[in-house]
Design a protein around this motif. Structure first.
Motif, PDB file in Angstrom:
ATOM      1  N   SER A 175      15.245  33.850  26.856  1.00 32.18           N
ATOM      2  CA  SER A 175      16.651  34.001  27.261  1.00 32.18           C
ATOM      3  C   SER A 175      17.577  33.769  26.070  1.00 32.18           C
ATOM      4  O   SER A 175      18.148  32.699  25.902  1.00 32.18           O
ATOM      5  CB  SER A 175      17.006  33.060  28.413  1.00 32.18           C
ATOM      6  OG  SER A 175      16.058  32.031  28.515  1.00 32.18           O
ATOM      7  N   HIS A 176      17.705  34.812  25.253  1.00 26.77           N
ATOM      8  CA  HIS A 176      18.439  34.712  23.990  1.00 26.77           C
ATOM      9  C   HIS A 176      19.899  34.309  24.172  1.00 26.77           C
ATOM     10  O   HIS A 176      20.416  33.495  23.424  1.00 26.77           O
ATOM     11  CB  HIS A 176      18.359  36.047  23.251  1.00 26.77           C
ATOM     12  CG  HIS A 176      16.976  36.419  22.906  1.00 26.77           C
ATOM     13  ND1 HIS A 176      16.224  35.690  22.009  1.00 26.77           N
ATOM     14  CD2 HIS A 176      16.171  37.417  23.357  1.00 26.77           C
ATOM     15  CE1 HIS A 176      15.023  36.235  21.902  1.00 26.77           C
ATOM     16  NE2 HIS A 176      14.961  37.281  22.718  1.00 26.77           N
ATOM     17  N   VAL A 192      19.498  31.066  14.799  1.00 24.41           N
ATOM     18  CA  VAL A 192      19.202  32.254  13.994  1.00 24.41           C
ATOM     19  C   VAL A 192      18.333  33.233  14.778  1.00 24.41           C
ATOM     20  O   VAL A 192      18.521  34.452  14.713  1.00 24.41           O
ATOM     21  CB  VAL A 192      18.517  31.837  12.671  1.00 24.41           C
ATOM     22  CG1 VAL A 192      17.901  33.026  11.962  1.00 24.41           C
ATOM     23  CG2 VAL A 192      19.518  31.126  11.762  1.00 24.41           C
ATOM     24  N   GLU A 193      17.369  32.667  15.526  1.00 22.77           N
ATOM     25  CA  GLU A 193      16.460  33.508  16.304  1.00 22.77           C
ATOM     26  C   GLU A 193      17.209  34.272  17.402  1.00 22.77           C
ATOM     27  O   GLU A 193      16.929  35.436  17.670  1.00 22.77           O
ATOM     28  CB  GLU A 193      15.414  32.606  16.965  1.00 22.77           C
ATOM     29  CG  GLU A 193      13.991  33.059  16.791  1.00 22.77           C
ATOM     30  CD  GLU A 193      13.074  31.997  17.362  1.00 22.77           C
ATOM     31  OE1 GLU A 193      13.017  31.919  18.613  1.00 22.77           O
ATOM     32  OE2 GLU A 193      12.450  31.237  16.585  1.00 22.77           O
ATOM     33  N   SER A 194      18.166  33.583  18.025  1.00 26.56           N
ATOM     34  CA  SER A 194      18.778  34.168  19.221  1.00 26.56           C
ATOM     35  C   SER A 194      20.047  34.959  18.940  1.00 26.56           C
ATOM     36  O   SER A 194      20.449  35.801  19.747  1.00 26.56           O
ATOM     37  CB  SER A 194      19.111  33.049  20.219  1.00 26.56           C
ATOM     38  OG  SER A 194      20.057  32.167  19.643  1.00 26.56           O
ATOM     39  N   VAL A 195      20.685  34.692  17.775  1.00 34.84           N
ATOM     40  CA  VAL A 195      22.034  35.213  17.573  1.00 34.84           C
ATOM     41  C   VAL A 195      22.114  36.738  17.643  1.00 34.84           C
ATOM     42  O   VAL A 195      22.997  37.296  18.310  1.00 34.84           O
ATOM     43  CB  VAL A 195      22.635  34.656  16.258  1.00 34.84           C
ATOM     44  CG1 VAL A 195      21.942  35.209  15.041  1.00 34.84           C
ATOM     45  CG2 VAL A 195      24.117  34.934  16.202  1.00 34.84           C
ATOM     46  N   ALA A 201      21.461  38.036  21.258  1.00 30.21           N
ATOM     47  CA  ALA A 201      22.565  37.636  22.128  1.00 30.21           C
ATOM     48  C   ALA A 201      23.792  38.499  21.844  1.00 30.21           C
ATOM     49  O   ALA A 201      24.505  38.916  22.756  1.00 30.21           O
ATOM     50  CB  ALA A 201      22.899  36.171  21.911  1.00 30.21           C
ATOM     51  N   ALA A 202      24.004  38.779  20.549  1.00 30.31           N
ATOM     52  CA  ALA A 202      25.148  39.586  20.159  1.00 30.31           C
ATOM     53  C   ALA A 202      25.089  40.955  20.838  1.00 30.31           C
ATOM     54  O   ALA A 202      26.081  41.450  21.374  1.00 30.31           O
ATOM     55  CB  ALA A 202      25.173  39.753  18.640  1.00 30.31           C
ATOM     56  N   GLU A 203      23.905  41.541  20.820  1.00 34.99           N
ATOM     57  CA  GLU A 203      23.747  42.840  21.478  1.00 34.99           C
ATOM     58  C   GLU A 203      24.125  42.756  22.947  1.00 34.99           C
ATOM     59  O   GLU A 203      24.803  43.632  23.473  1.00 34.99           O
ATOM     60  CB  GLU A 203      22.303  43.338  21.344  1.00 34.99           C
ATOM     61  CG  GLU A 203      22.002  43.914  19.974  1.00 34.99           C
ATOM     62  CD  GLU A 203      20.510  44.154  19.783  1.00 34.99           C
ATOM     63  OE1 GLU A 203      19.830  44.511  20.775  1.00 34.99           O
ATOM     64  OE2 GLU A 203      20.022  43.972  18.644  1.00 34.99           O
ATOM     65  N   ASP A 204      23.686  41.678  23.605  1.00 32.42           N
ATOM     66  CA  ASP A 204      24.023  41.499  25.023  1.00 32.42           C
ATOM     67  C   ASP A 204      25.523  41.422  25.227  1.00 32.42           C
ATOM     68  O   ASP A 204      26.069  41.935  26.200  1.00 32.42           O
ATOM     69  CB  ASP A 204      23.375  40.214  25.581  1.00 32.42           C
ATOM     70  CG  ASP A 204      21.862  40.323  25.581  1.00 32.42           C
ATOM     71  OD1 ASP A 204      21.355  41.435  25.303  1.00 32.42           O
ATOM     72  OD2 ASP A 204      21.194  39.315  25.857  1.00 32.42           O
ATOM     73  N   THR A 236      28.679  43.824  17.293  1.00 27.23           N
ATOM     74  CA  THR A 236      27.894  44.371  16.197  1.00 27.23           C
ATOM     75  C   THR A 236      27.320  43.225  15.367  1.00 27.23           C
ATOM     76  O   THR A 236      27.886  42.133  15.335  1.00 27.23           O
ATOM     77  CB  THR A 236      28.786  45.229  15.284  1.00 27.23           C
ATOM     78  OG1 THR A 236      29.847  44.405  14.787  1.00 27.23           O
ATOM     79  CG2 THR A 236      29.402  46.390  16.043  1.00 27.23           C
ATOM     80  N   PRO A 237      26.173  43.457  14.689  1.00 27.51           N
ATOM     81  CA  PRO A 237      25.590  42.411  13.840  1.00 27.51           C
ATOM     82  C   PRO A 237      26.574  41.916  12.781  1.00 27.51           C
ATOM     83  O   PRO A 237      26.612  40.720  12.479  1.00 27.51           O
ATOM     84  CB  PRO A 237      24.401  43.108  13.169  1.00 27.51           C
ATOM     85  CG  PRO A 237      24.119  44.307  14.002  1.00 27.51           C
ATOM     86  CD  PRO A 237      25.386  44.691  14.688  1.00 27.51           C
TER      87      PRO A 237
END
Lengths: 364, 364, 364
Positions: free
Chosen positions: A33-34, A232-235, A238-241, A245-246
């Motif tokens: 669950s990012h 770092v793993e989730s960012v 989560a951003a896409e959700d 944009t990155p």
């Protein structure tokens, strides 16, 4: 230790420390669950950063001005450094660079502008020590040129450019660190009287005893590292959700999260008409990221990263850094500010944020 | 003539004049040993430039302020002009342009920065007439825009651009010379009181008698021309032997050799706390190269060169000129300096030098 | 009404009003003679603009400072706005953008430089309120960044860029208008004492009675619109006959015609040593075009134009706007001027005009 607990009780921000265990547990239980992990890690990093910053200042306050200044200058952006190192070890160089560029832009536009704005709402006109602001903007200007060059070289000759960018980046990293060290020598030793009123480390909080501070520093750094890993793993996912944009995430979100603690101090200083302190934190953080954190990351990438990292930034990042530095330099030149000065500076930031938000992912 | 010989005896730099006959003989005997000829010609140009500069100032000192200022302003960079003319006649336009751009960058960064640094090592803070510095940086800013445009036009439309670049360059050359003349009229006639303390031509050396000075001027110019021919012929091949890129040679080596005499005066002024003089030489040389030497070369290329030369510079050169001018403008704005100001300015120069040294030859 | 006629009789510029009926008749009779119509429409617009500007100021003078300032700030560039709207309705977006960019560049270089120059010919050194100049150059700097971004985004990714440029342009337009409104709130309300001596609306002309002024405002605006239609229709073809490039026409001719009235006031202020007024008009017009006229045109293009217009300018225009703003910012920083300051600023303008005149049509 009592002092520390008393402080935690009195500072509502630190109640967020509760999220530290929560996020670490959640990461074990629900690694997929990012979005949740992202939100939790942000909530956990903010109080840790505040604690880290307080511990650093306590150690600095105890060790005398010169060593204290040195400590503040090297550990002042420890949160940003630990987050970036975590991304570096994961080989996420795009995120590392975006967070470095974003921290420079965010500190010299959003943090500085908000200080002027908040201070200006309460005081008609505010004055601050412009010698100090000029030193920082001079350092920042140098760093901007250094960050500009590899990108230009790579553009001029994409094939041969790549080969020399690494050599060049190491050279530039060393040069920036030397400039930073000389700047400290200048402001803490040879010309310290010029920086008299800048008054770091007097934020009104009582410093922690040295022993407590050192232990806090060590333990909190470990926790920041652990939480950063989740962050770092989730960012990105989560951003896409969230439909971001990155580039927006790296530049804006990471920079705001990493700098939350300094911002709290800087804004509160501005509201107390202690603009020297605020401008010092905002400009100082910017130049520290550019002249200390970024070079350290380049050099450490030879040891920690999957392959060496260079200082070649995405052209858009270079333009933003250049324009931020130019804005901060022109604005701090007069040593006076009003609410409108702050608004103008923040609007430049809003333009950048808006553009990054709309930018198609491909171009970044 | 006695004064001249006495001076040569007292000034160790002038003992290098011995290398003038050496290099001319060596060129006849061993025309193939480029590296040797290069080193010898450098050693011969430096004292000739010092002598030329002294003779110019002696004539200037004798002819009254207005004419003297005019002479100083037109012949002050005679060495650079003669070297560039030699390269122009040889059709080496890349070298001509690199040496013009390099002289602007070297004077406004290395010479200026070193003056601040050396002066700052001896004096805590130094002040200088910022009106004068602003005039020069204003002129330099205008020239920077003028040098930027042809390169941008050519980029926008490579085919049609080439056709109009020559017309444009002639127009810009005339405009720059008019601006330069107006600047002299302004500082020597209508607003001379603003430039009061700039005090050119008072370097502590006793001026040569006018007759000796004029003869020296004529003879030394001929020798500079002769040695320049050897220098221009040998520099590129020697550079390859030393593993230097052509851009590094044109920008850094030629500029340092051509400006050695002015640098000696400027540095010694800074050490004597006469920063007005130093800043005047550094900024004045930069603007003179940009607004007088470069336009003269463009116009003379129609007479002397194999084909007309334009003002279209390599994009990297344009970026460096722009950043140098911006740095010098921002730095001289306050009228005060310390050792650290100088260090920052020199570091910008080191960044450029480092980049040029590493740059693959193709991209230049 | 008598006041108005008396004024027309006393002001030779207003005799040109005769050309208003002439050009409208000529347009019906000889719609093909573009060059004639172009010349006639220029001669007719200039006095109309002067009248419009006078009427606006008369209304402003009667309605008290705050409302008056607001009126002046929104209607001060009514001529430029009406011309641009006519071009917008005709779908001539290239001309609209060129005229916006040209007005910014012309006002901040030619108008400002000429004020300094003309004032400096009569007075040795002139001083003006630099707080006011800094506000305007700050706003202009923000607008420059806003106009820079869409062009950069489109360059970075020509395909996806086009899709987002429209969204981005609307966002930027709203942001610029908010910044402009805040700037007015700042200078007319919260910090008006800082702008004390800027003294708008005191050009020595007696204001028209409010009724006359309002009627004049309405009628003249209609005539400006009618004549603008002839102007916009004829300008491009006439330019070809004169051998001028479209860029030169849009940037230089349209900007000079549209700004003729303000220039007359600004120059006369400078000759009377009221440089506050002159700098206010020159810098104020620039920032008004950038932060009010341009955004209004973008938003109105959704209603009036054949398709929405964005804020993406031709790269050459962006470079010129950036360099103009930087020049105006650096030059007005000191609050003092001489004839030479003016000359330098105008020379930057001449460089741009020269380049645009020579530029091949394709690249624009």
């Amino acid at each position: 230790m009592k002092t520390l607990f008393k402080e935690i009780l009195h500072n509502p921000l630190l109640w967020l420390l509760l999220f530290v265990p929560v996020v670490l547990v959640a990461h074990k239980v629900k690694p997929e669950s990012h979005t949740l992990l992202f939100v939790l890690s942000v909530l956990a990093i903010v109080p840790l950063a505040a604690l880290l910053s307080h511990a650093t200042e306590s150690v600095a306050a105890k060790t005398g001005d010169a060593v204290g200044g040195l400590l503040n200058a090297t550990l002042g952006n420890l949160t940003e450094l630990v987050i970036a190192l975590t991304a570096l070890r994961a080989g996420q160089y795009v995120l590392v660079k975006a967070s470095v560029a974003g921290a420079i832009v965010t500190n010299s536009l959003f943090m500085l502008g908000m200080c002027f704005f908040l201070g200006g709402l309460r005081y008609h006109t505010q004055e601050y020590n412009r010698v100090s602001a000029r030193l920082q903007s001079g350092l920042l200007f140098l760093a901007t040129i250094a960050l500009l060059i590899p990108s230009l070289v790579a553009r001029a000759d994409p094939i041969a450019g790549a080969a020399i960018t690494h050599k060049l980046s190491v050279g530039l990293a060393v040069l920036l660190m030397v400039a930073y060290a000389c700047g400290m020598f200048f402001s803490l030793k040879t010309h310290r009287e010029l920086f008299a009123s800048a008054g770091h480390g007097e934020e009104g909080e009582t410093p922690l005893p040295i022993g407590v501070a050192l232990v806090t520093l060590a333990i909190v750094t470990v926790f920041v590292a652990l939480v950063s890993e989740v962050f770092v793993e989730s960012v990105q996912k989560a951003a896409e959700d969230f439909g971001m944009t990155p580039a927006f995430v790296g530049f804006i979100i990471v920079a705001l999260v990493g700098g939350a603690a300094e911002m709290a101090s800087a804004f509160s200083g501005a509201r107390k008409n202690r603009l020297d302190l605020s401008v010092g934190i905002a400009m100082g953080s910017s130049s520290q990221i550019a002249l200390f954190v970024a070079p350290v990351l380049v050099l450490l990438s030879y040891v920690l990263g999957p392959h060496p990292m260079d200082l070649q930034f995405w052209p858009g990042a270079v333009v933003m850094i250049f324009l931020s530095t130019l804005t901060a330099t022109l604005v701090t030149n007069s040593g006076r500010s009003t609410w409108f000065t702050g608004l103008l500076v923040m609007m430049v930031y809003v333009i950048f944020a808006m553009t990054l938000y709309l930018l198609p992912p491909r171009t970044q």
